[in-house]
Design a protein around this motif. Sequence first.
Motif, PDB file in Angstrom:
ATOM      1  N   ARG A 267     -14.178  29.856  42.490  1.00  0.00           N
ATOM      2  CA  ARG A 267     -14.596  31.442  41.928  1.00  0.00           C
ATOM      3  C   ARG A 267     -13.142  32.268  42.123  1.00  0.00           C
ATOM      4  O   ARG A 267     -12.223  32.353  43.000  1.00  0.00           O
ATOM      5  N   ARG A 292     -21.026  30.249  41.298  1.00  0.00           N
ATOM      6  CA  ARG A 292     -20.397  30.170  42.568  1.00  0.00           C
ATOM      7  C   ARG A 292     -20.752  31.316  43.244  1.00  0.00           C
ATOM      8  O   ARG A 292     -20.558  32.679  42.725  1.00  0.00           O
ATOM      9  N   GLN A 296     -17.273  31.103  47.790  1.00  0.00           N
ATOM     10  CA  GLN A 296     -16.717  29.960  47.141  1.00  0.00           C
ATOM     11  C   GLN A 296     -15.416  30.331  46.225  1.00  0.00           C
ATOM     12  O   GLN A 296     -15.426  29.984  44.985  1.00  0.00           O
TER      13      GLN A 296
END
Length: 469
Positions: A267, A292, A296
């Motif tokens: 991400r 995501r 993350q």
Amino acid sequence: MSPAFLVTFLLLIPLPLLALPSGTNLSFEDGLTGWTSSDVSVESGFAFDGSHRLDLEDGFIEQTLTGLSPGQSHHLQLAYLSQSGFSFILSSARVLVDGQPLGELHTSQDNEYLSCNGFAFTPSAATATLRIESLETSNPGLLIDDIRIDLGGLPVPPSEDWANLSVINDARGGRQLVNGGFESALSDPATDPDNSGPAGNDHLCGFSLPGWLVTQENVDVIQFGNANPPEGNNVVDTNGHGPGGIAQTVSGLIPGGAYTFSFLHARHVSWGSDDMTGEALVNGALAKLIVRTSAQTWSDGYELVEIPAIASQSGTLTLEIRSTVTDLGGNIAYDDFRLAAGADLIGEWADSFGVSADPTANDDTDLFANGFDFVFGLDPTAHDLPFLPVDDGGDRVLEVQISGTALSQGFEVELMTSRDLSSWMPASDPSSGVTLLSDSAAPGIDGQRRYLIDPAELQLFWSHELTVP
């Protein structure tokens, strides 16, 4: 009149011109002539073509296109630009033909027009109604200019032969797609109209990303290293100024062969805390949804995604990643796209149903192990038998559905028959009591095997023998 003169005279007669797709005042140089509209305005200055452009504001424009070829592919393109002035505010609009949405525009780009994206449609008549409507209620609307309608579909992604892809000799293996790590040099934004820059933070559409077609909006190649690239120095963010996508085709594959498409992703570290989402498509079909969370990010490292893929009967795979976030100027970052021979298709199939991937397991407690369910394309949570004899004009025919995905994985099933359950013979044996009428199944293609049951058989049992790779 001599014959020679007659021939010359005929050659001078102009041939009738074929009708071409057209509209009225598609660059707004004549104000709103030809358009039905509401809550829009035509203004001079900062135009893409000519000296005027449309400010869509929160309204719509609509007109009838002519000269279309019914049943033939067409595509529509236009130049568009955001007026928000902020990278975190996207202006949005929808494009429709005959009331059917072709797609949407979402962008925060305000430094230069985007003009390389488009929408495909197939008209049912020689005329069709084009409508472009704002999706805004409070944000500034898009600027629109230079609408174009042409015969033919949208551009297709670049293609490279499997044999020419670079083999990667690490634990993950496979072959990297062309510019699969996004390390290839990019053109100068000052000279490439499809690279809207700024230099060192390139935002690309069309074919400006080497090896790839940008399939929607634009994408952002992040080059400064702050994205913690897992391979090389660059990654691609699928939201440049809005939801983008990239695609390329690999050719020279085994028709119907099983492969694994893989990539690393994380991400973007900025842009709020909502989930960032995307899609992976294989030969135009959705293969995986990608999510995501805010925990993350690329600061937490990249994760590997592996997706089974079945090559087409022409031995090609078109692989695409697409953003589905329509309100952010950043999204999931990707790196190191690869393709490898072979795939765990039964594992993917089992995971999608929440059952064991063991071919001998029997989660649904029917007469078939999971391997058989996979071969027949059955839902392993159901209990129904997949095939029974049917009456086909007085003949008894056994119809068996066969999964092309299972055949691509190397699974094969053979019909066996018996008259007394003490001995069995394959259906290919002339004395088996059945004859194969047709088989439309093939690797990558779901189909049906049809067996004619000999009318003389008063009692015939059948079973299937599974070969597991």
